[in-house]
Scaffold this active site. Sequence first.
Site, PDB file in Angstrom:
ATOM      1  N   ALA A   1       0.841  -1.196   0.000  1.00 16.18           N
ATOM      2  CA  ALA A   1       0.000   0.000   0.000  1.00 16.18           C
ATOM      3  C   ALA A   1       0.873   1.242   0.000  1.00 16.18           C
ATOM      4  O   ALA A   1       2.030   1.201   0.414  1.00 16.18           O
ATOM      5  CB  ALA A   1      -0.917   0.003   1.224  1.00 16.18           C
ATOM      6  N   ASP A   2       0.294   2.328  -0.473  1.00 11.22           N
ATOM      7  CA  ASP A   2       0.947   3.625  -0.376  1.00 11.22           C
ATOM      8  C   ASP A   2      -0.119   4.664  -0.069  1.00 11.22           C
ATOM      9  O   ASP A   2      -1.184   4.663  -0.681  1.00 11.22           O
ATOM     10  CB  ASP A   2       1.678   3.989  -1.664  1.00 11.22           C
TER      11      ASP A   2
END
Length: 194
Positions: free
Chosen positions: A65-66
């Site tokens: 994820a970012d």
Amino acid sequence: MASRLVLASQSPRRRELLAQLGLALEIRPADTDERVLPGEPPRDYVLRVAREKARAVPGDLVLAADTAVVLGGEVLGKPRDADDARRMLRALSGTRHEVLTGVCVRRNAGALGVELDAVVATEVAFARLGDGEIDWYVGTGEPLDKAGAYAIQGSGGAFVEEVRGSVSNVVGLPLAETAALLRRAGFPLPWERP
């Protein structure tokens, strides 16, 4: 069936959120370039970085994820230093902004494997902050490793007036959407296992 989920992140917040779901994790931080490309829209940016992280780490089932804070179309990543954190907090003061998280689940199974992803947006209303509040908060050190220079789950939560959408997204991982992606990838959640 993958027995263990690999988290391509060194974020303690993502680890803690996934632990709330009762998931056994293997932590393998991805080494990727997280710079925004020139002209890259914020949604494209968080999704690209999440995909690159998922692809950079080996494993049968990889989650990456970012998260980015977006104000007026500008991506506010992690501050470079205390002065940059002050700049970000002054910009966020008294505004509504968006927190975007790109999530990618990559499953290496069979000849092709599967890659599933999503971008989740949460709107956050920030209180008006004076220089004294900003200096105090930056002095705690908390904002220095957080996207947008604040932690809703920490002292920075005192500056949040309203949240529309997923609170866990603002922390760093939208749990409901992540659980849905894991299910779609064929990974049963603890309460779904025999």
